[in-house]
Design an enzyme around this catalytic site. Structure first.
Site, PDB file in Angstrom:
ATOM      1  N   HIS A  75      14.842  82.075  -2.704  1.00  0.00           N
ATOM      2  CA  HIS A  75      15.234  81.185  -1.606  1.00  0.00           C
ATOM      3  C   HIS A  75      16.693  80.853  -1.773  1.00  0.00           C
ATOM      4  CE1 HIS A  75      13.493  78.968  -4.975  1.00  0.00           C
ATOM      5  NE2 HIS A  75      14.409  78.028  -4.748  1.00  0.00           N
ATOM      6  N   ARG A  80      13.779  72.208   5.572  1.00  0.00           N
ATOM      7  CA  ARG A  80      14.511  71.207   4.794  1.00  0.00           C
ATOM      8  C   ARG A  80      13.884  71.043   3.413  1.00  0.00           C
ATOM      9  NH1 ARG A  80      18.563  68.928   7.560  1.00  0.00           N
ATOM     10  NH2 ARG A  80      18.408  68.994   9.824  1.00  0.00           N
TER      11      ARG A  80
HETATM   12  P1  AMP Z   1      14.582  76.097  -7.202  1.00  0.00           P
HETATM   13  O1  AMP Z   1      14.728  75.097  -8.320  1.00  0.00           O
HETATM   14  O2  AMP Z   1      15.832  76.841  -6.919  1.00  0.00           O
HETATM   15  O3  AMP Z   1      13.374  76.978  -7.411  1.00  0.00           O
HETATM   16  O4  AMP Z   1      14.339  75.223  -5.903  1.00  0.00           O
HETATM   17  C1  AMP Z   1      13.079  74.899  -5.416  1.00  0.00           C
HETATM   18  C2  AMP Z   1      13.306  73.857  -4.360  1.00  0.00           C
HETATM   19  O5  AMP Z   1      12.129  73.726  -3.587  1.00  0.00           O
HETATM   20  C3  AMP Z   1      13.639  72.466  -4.905  1.00  0.00           C
HETATM   21  O6  AMP Z   1      14.934  72.062  -4.450  1.00  0.00           O
HETATM   22  C4  AMP Z   1      12.519  71.589  -4.355  1.00  0.00           C
HETATM   23  O7  AMP Z   1      12.961  70.300  -3.989  1.00  0.00           O
HETATM   24  C5  AMP Z   1      12.043  72.398  -3.160  1.00  0.00           C
HETATM   25  N1  AMP Z   1      10.673  72.156  -2.763  1.00  0.00           N
HETATM   26  C6  AMP Z   1       9.579  72.166  -3.553  1.00  0.00           C
HETATM   27  N2  AMP Z   1       8.480  71.914  -2.834  1.00  0.00           N
HETATM   28  C7  AMP Z   1       8.889  71.763  -1.544  1.00  0.00           C
HETATM   29  C8  AMP Z   1       8.229  71.482  -0.322  1.00  0.00           C
HETATM   30  N3  AMP Z   1       6.892  71.316  -0.273  1.00  0.00           N
HETATM   31  N4  AMP Z   1       8.956  71.394   0.806  1.00  0.00           N
HETATM   32  C9  AMP Z   1      10.298  71.550   0.771  1.00  0.00           C
HETATM   33  N5  AMP Z   1      10.976  71.812  -0.367  1.00  0.00           N
HETATM   34  C10 AMP Z   1      10.295  71.921  -1.504  1.00  0.00           C
END
Ligand code: AMP
Length: 114
Positions: free
Chosen positions: A100, A29
């Site tokens: 991702h 999540r």
């Molecule tokens: P992006 O901007 O596409 O690189 O998305 C990175 C995503 O990772 C964001 O939606 C963040 O909220 C999520 N994220 C960052 N750190 C964590 C974490 N420790 N656990 C879960 N999600 C995370």
């Protein structure tokens, strides 16, 4: 192999709610959810961005899509629908340099996205 925040989650070094995992990918999540269900599906192999996908590593990307219907079914939005998005680079605000797939479900999605 390079370490990222996502490799640390998959290694159990950083807590996260992991909802699915197999030998190729894990899904957990998002810490800052944008929908009732907001999962990140991540290959265990680190590929920094979509621009780094090659014939040699595209099999890891395919594993994301093989896991996706299983995750959607498990979480109950396979039939109601969901959005699946990759962010790539600065204009898309990619923050984590480990590809991702964002999977958002559990509400009606607007189009176009912001
Ligand atoms: P992006 O901007 O596409 O690189 O998305 C990175 C995503 O990772 C964001 O939606 C963040 O909220 C999520 N994220 C960052 N750190 C964590 C974490 N420790 N656990 C879960 N999600 C995370």
């Amino acid at each position: 192999m390079a370490e990222t925040i996502f490799t640390k989650i998959m290694a159990g070094e950083i807590p996260a709610e992991i909802v699915y995992q197999d030998e190729h990918v894990a899904a957990f999540r998002d810490i800052n959810p944008k929908a009732p269900h907001h999962l990140l599906v991540v290959p265990r192999k680190v590929i920094p961005t979509l621009n780094d996908v090659t014939a040699e590593n595209s099999g890891s990307v395919a594993k994301i899509f093989e896991a996706l219907p299983k995750i959607a079914e498990q979480l109950g939005f396979k039939e109601s629908g969901y959005r699946a998005v990759f962010n790539c680079g600065p204009d898309a605000h990619q923050e984590v340099m480990h590809i991702h797939l964002h999977v958002l479900g559990g509400r009606d999605m607007t189009w176009p996205p912001g």
